[in-house]
Design an enzyme around this catalytic site. Sequence first.
Site, PDB file in Angstrom:
ATOM      1  N   ASP A 187      12.271 -61.050 -17.245  1.00 45.01           N
ATOM      2  CA  ASP A 187      12.784 -60.743 -18.574  1.00 45.01           C
ATOM      3  C   ASP A 187      13.711 -59.530 -18.515  1.00 45.01           C
ATOM      4  OD1 ASP A 187      12.456 -61.245 -21.555  1.00 45.01           O
ATOM      5  OD2 ASP A 187      11.834 -59.146 -21.456  1.00 45.01           O
ATOM      6  N   GLU A 202      16.909 -63.043 -16.235  1.00 49.60           N
ATOM      7  CA  GLU A 202      17.595 -63.160 -17.521  1.00 49.60           C
ATOM      8  C   GLU A 202      18.599 -62.014 -17.622  1.00 49.60           C
ATOM      9  OE1 GLU A 202      16.480 -63.140 -22.278  1.00 49.60           O
ATOM     10  OE2 GLU A 202      15.513 -61.710 -20.917  1.00 49.60           O
TER      11      GLU A 202
END
Length: 552
Positions: A211, A280
Amino acid sequence: MATEVQKKAVGAGTDWWRGAVIYQIYPRSFQDTTGDGLGDIKGITRRLAHVASLGVDAIWLSPFFTSPMADMGYDVSDYCNVDPMFGTLADFDEMIDEAHRLGLKVIIDQVISHTSDRHPWFIESRTSRTNPKADWFVWADPKPDGTAPTNWLSIFGGPGWEWDGVRKQYYMHNFLISQPDLNFHNPEVQDALLDTVKFWLDRRVDGFRLDTVNYYFHDKQLRNNPPMVYDTDGAGMETDTNPYSMQNHLYDKTQPENIAFLKRLRALLDTYDDRMTVGEVGDGPRSLKTLAEYTTGSDKLHMCYTFDFLGPAFDAGYIRKIMTTVADTVSEGWVCWAFSNHDVIRHVTRFIETPEEQDRVAKLSISLISVLRGSICLYQGEELGLTEAELAFEDLRDPYGIRFWPAFKGRDGCRTPMVWEAKAPHAGFTGGSTTWLPVPNEHAARAVDVQERLATSVLAHYRATLAFRKAHASLVDGDMAFIETNQDLLAFTREKDGERLLFVFNLTRERQKFTLPARFASVTPLDMPGFVSRLENEAVVLDAVDVFCARV
């Protein structure tokens, strides 16, 4: 003249993740087995057979770690345990056993740019400026007038700094106030985080979705971000829902020190067999450049994804632009594409022009993304052609949506429960009386058990299309080259080991014709699942929202 897109990488075809199809599961919305209206790990295990039946290679689980759930699990208070609302570590072990039995790899989220403010590390860090973890988070003194150390903003609204009265300092938070940023400049922090990664590697996890992977480091000099410069004099600023996009984020993320940490992470994974990372990258106009830096070579991330296909654009010119930019920028790295995930409006809602074309657009979308060069992520429910759920303000649980309502309705509309049985209460998601988010009636009507009985359903189309992808090695990791067309059509070839396939996509709502280049002397039409490839006098004929495929 053809434009080459991404040369074949060294070792292509030897790594399971290269060209893999990954299915994202949002655990609290997948399947509830306890009746509390919240999905759980046992529910994932129960429904893995459905996922495997799609023909995917792996699952990606959004966070299930111990958390106060201020941001639905992206605020972690224990990296090495399962939150009780989802079950236990034993449940996780059973789930990974079943996934591996079905031939599915398991990827989990690693949310290590920040923790929850209830994590023991932060609780200790905020007690004083001299405790053992005092420097584990990003602390800074106020300016002489008491204001924050920099002009950095939070993605979730307001300043990116919060005052702490005990330490008499500000701490940095890129997201919620309750999500303090870790200080990656401290080697002890890196060591502790790598230990948590090792914990899950030892539990046989196959990979990690990282993330906000470019948010790990901040500028040690605490320099202010400059304003974002728009193409014209301020044009676009008035349409920004969130002031965050008005800054050029040069100093609060994407710092050069991140490369060294990613190398440390890769070195750890390389001590295990067949493990992978997918990062990401949210870096605005620099995203593809950052992606290239993080994936080039074999000593950093295996692949990354950006937000380029997660917006409203669904036209030939835009897709070609993104893919050719990737070719120019990402010479060695690998890209993972997605049209939907847990943070954006479902792509069928974004792409359709009328409700009547819902199924056709859903089918063409998977047909397109399945033949682009790269790996792909699918988001739970898209195999049913689900649209974004319309929710009332009182139903919202997403802090981002609540903060920016009504200009932005948040992310809950794509997070509603999965629909399994049309006639069952709550569409089979739970046996309890309530669900954490409502189940829309229009979703229940498209439940898995309904579509299982229809040969022409979106679900059947997903299965057939992914089988088509696997049947042609050129679609997994073959070369890609674009063919000149008008801007309404997208034409390209995929090639590997003597097989060359031609694709022509019409994303418009008008009938189109395309004259084949002279070099394609021999063309054998090949029907993709759900579509008929037609030639008339050596011209490709395409209906609205259609695709032509052929061997050339």
